[in-house]
Design a protein around this motif. Structure first.
Motif, mmCIF file in Angstrom:
data_model
loop_
_atom_site.group_PDB
_atom_site.id
_atom_site.type_symbol
_atom_site.label_atom_id
_atom_site.label_comp_id
_atom_site.label_asym_id
_atom_site.label_seq_id
_atom_site.Cartn_x
_atom_site.Cartn_y
_atom_site.Cartn_z
ATOM 1 N N LEU A 187 0.814 -1.210 0.000
ATOM 2 C CA LEU A 187 0.000 0.000 0.000
ATOM 3 C C LEU A 187 0.847 1.259 0.000
ATOM 4 N N LYS A 188 1.960 1.209 0.733
ATOM 5 C CA LYS A 188 2.764 2.408 0.914
ATOM 6 C C LYS A 188 4.199 2.002 1.205
ATOM 7 N N ILE A 189 5.144 2.780 0.697
ATOM 8 C CA ILE A 189 6.557 2.570 0.989
ATOM 9 C C ILE A 189 7.078 3.838 1.637
ATOM 10 N N LYS A 190 7.580 3.707 2.854
ATOM 11 C CA LYS A 190 8.141 4.854 3.565
ATOM 12 C C LYS A 190 9.656 4.788 3.410
ATOM 13 N N GLU A 191 10.207 5.807 2.780
ATOM 14 C CA GLU A 191 11.652 5.855 2.543
ATOM 15 C C GLU A 191 12.390 5.972 3.871
ATOM 16 N N SER A 192 13.597 5.440 3.906
ATOM 17 C CA SER A 192 14.401 5.554 5.124
ATOM 18 C C SER A 192 14.821 6.999 5.323
ATOM 19 N N LYS A 193 14.915 7.415 6.564
ATOM 20 C CA LYS A 193 15.261 8.790 6.885
ATOM 21 C C LYS A 193 16.755 8.862 7.187
ATOM 22 N N ILE A 194 17.418 9.824 6.576
ATOM 23 C CA ILE A 194 18.843 10.002 6.797
ATOM 24 C C ILE A 194 19.042 10.686 8.144
ATOM 25 N N ARG A 195 19.852 10.058 8.990
ATOM 26 C CA ARG A 195 20.123 10.581 10.329
ATOM 27 C C ARG A 195 21.364 11.458 10.375
ATOM 28 N N GLY A 196 22.379 11.074 9.607
ATOM 29 C CA GLY A 196 23.609 11.841 9.662
ATOM 30 C C GLY A 196 24.499 11.580 8.471
ATOM 31 N N VAL A 197 25.359 12.551 8.178
ATOM 32 C CA VAL A 197 26.293 12.448 7.061
ATOM 33 C C VAL A 197 27.665 12.886 7.566
ATOM 34 N N LEU A 198 28.657 12.043 7.318
ATOM 35 C CA LEU A 198 30.035 12.380 7.647
ATOM 36 C C LEU A 198 30.801 12.542 6.351
ATOM 37 N N VAL A 199 31.450 13.695 6.193
ATOM 38 C CA VAL A 199 32.253 13.970 5.011
ATOM 39 C C VAL A 199 33.691 14.181 5.478
ATOM 40 N N ILE A 200 34.574 13.374 4.953
ATOM 41 C CA ILE A 200 35.996 13.528 5.259
ATOM 42 C C ILE A 200 36.685 13.890 3.947
ATOM 43 N N CYS A 201 37.349 15.047 3.939
ATOM 44 C CA CYS A 201 38.000 15.491 2.711
ATOM 45 C C CYS A 201 39.298 16.229 3.026
ATOM 46 N N GLU A 202 40.086 16.378 1.999
ATOM 47 C CA GLU A 202 41.386 17.030 2.176
ATOM 48 C C GLU A 202 41.255 18.487 2.609
ATOM 49 N N GLY A 203 40.228 19.165 2.162
ATOM 50 C CA GLY A 203 40.026 20.577 2.506
ATOM 51 C C GLY A 203 39.094 20.775 3.679
ATOM 52 N N GLY A 204 38.864 19.744 4.469
ATOM 53 C CA GLY A 204 37.893 19.794 5.562
ATOM 54 C C GLY A 204 38.247 20.705 6.705
ATOM 55 N N ASP A 205 39.488 21.201 6.747
ATOM 56 C CA ASP A 205 39.862 22.100 7.834
ATOM 57 C C ASP A 205 39.649 23.571 7.486
ATOM 58 N N ASN A 206 39.346 23.867 6.239
ATOM 59 C CA ASN A 206 39.106 25.233 5.791
ATOM 60 C C ASN A 206 37.633 25.579 6.062
ATOM 61 N N PRO A 207 37.358 26.613 6.885
ATOM 62 C CA PRO A 207 35.973 26.939 7.241
ATOM 63 C C PRO A 207 35.085 27.290 6.044
#
Length: 176
Positions: free
Chosen positions: A129-149
Motif C-alpha cells: 500500500l505504501k513505501i516509507k523511505e528511510s530517513k537520513i540521520r547523519g552524514v560524515l564527510v571527510i576530505c582534504e580541505g575539511g579544515d578550511n571553514p
C-alpha cells in the motif's frame, strides 16, 4: 556420586524444597515453551525473506548515494579527495494490505489479520500500500580541505540541499 545422592535426599525430604523444585521446574518449562513458540510463531518466512531483499536493496541504494555524494563534493573547489558515510534511520518500510476480522464472544474479543496477496511472477505476493523511505540521520564527510571553514560551509550547504537534512546532521572533517 555420593554427594548427589545425599543432595537428592535432602532436597526431597522437606515439603518446602519440593514446592521450590516444582516452581523452578515449571519456570524452566515455561521459558522453554516461550523460546520454542518464538521460533515457530513467525510462519511468514516468505514475507521475511522479501523484507530482507528490500533491506539489501536499501543498503545498496545508500552506498550508491554515498558514491554520488563523494563525486559531487570532490568537485567543490578546495575539497580535494573525499570520503562520505551516510547513516539512515532504518531501511525502507513497507506497509501491506491486510484483511481484518473481529471475533467477539462474551468473554473474549479477538482480531485476526492476514496479508492480502495476489498471484505474481514469483508466486503469491503481498499488496504493497505504501513505501516509507528511510530517513537520513547523519552524514560524515571527510576530505582534504575539511579544515578550511569556507570549504566546510560549502560542503555542508551542498549536503543539506542534496539530501534535505539539517546542518546539525552533517559533519565535515579533514582527511588524514
Amino acid at each position: 556420586m555420593e554427594f548427589l545422592k545425599n543432595l537428592n535426599k535432602k532436597l526431597f525430604e522437606d515439603n518446602k524444597n519440593k514446592k521450590l523444585i516444582w516452581i523452578v521446574l515449571a519456570g524452566c518449562i515455561g521459558i522453554l515453551m516461550i523460546s520454542v513458540s518464538e521460533l515457530t510463531a513467525n510462519d511468514n518466512s516468505e514475507y521475511t525473506e522479501r523484507k530482507d531483499q528490500y533491506t539489501f536493496l536499501a543498503e545498496e541504494q545508500t552506498l550508491m548515494l554515498e558514491a554520488k555524494l563523494e563525486e559531487k563534493i570532490s568537485e567543490i573547489s578546495g575539497a580535494g579527495k573525499t570520503s562520505v558515510m551516510i547513516t539512515a534511520d532504518s531501511s525502507k518500510e513497507y506497509f501491506y494490505a491486510e484483511n481484518h476480522s473481529e471475533n467477539s464472544e462474551e468473554t473474549e474479543k479477538s482480531i485476526e489479520r492476514e496479508f492480502v496477496v495476489i498471484e505474481g511472477e514469483n508466486g503469491d505476493e503481498p499488496i504493497v500500500l505504501k513505501i516509507k523511505e528511510s530517513k537520513i540521520r547523519g552524514v560524515l564527510v571527510i576530505c582534504e580541505g575539511g579544515d578550511n571553514p569556507v570549504i566546510k560551509e560549502k560542503i555542508i550547504e551542498a549536503v543539506c540541499a542534496l539530501l534535505d537534512v539539517s546542518s546539525n546532521s552533517v559533519s565535515v572533517a579533514k582527511m588524514a
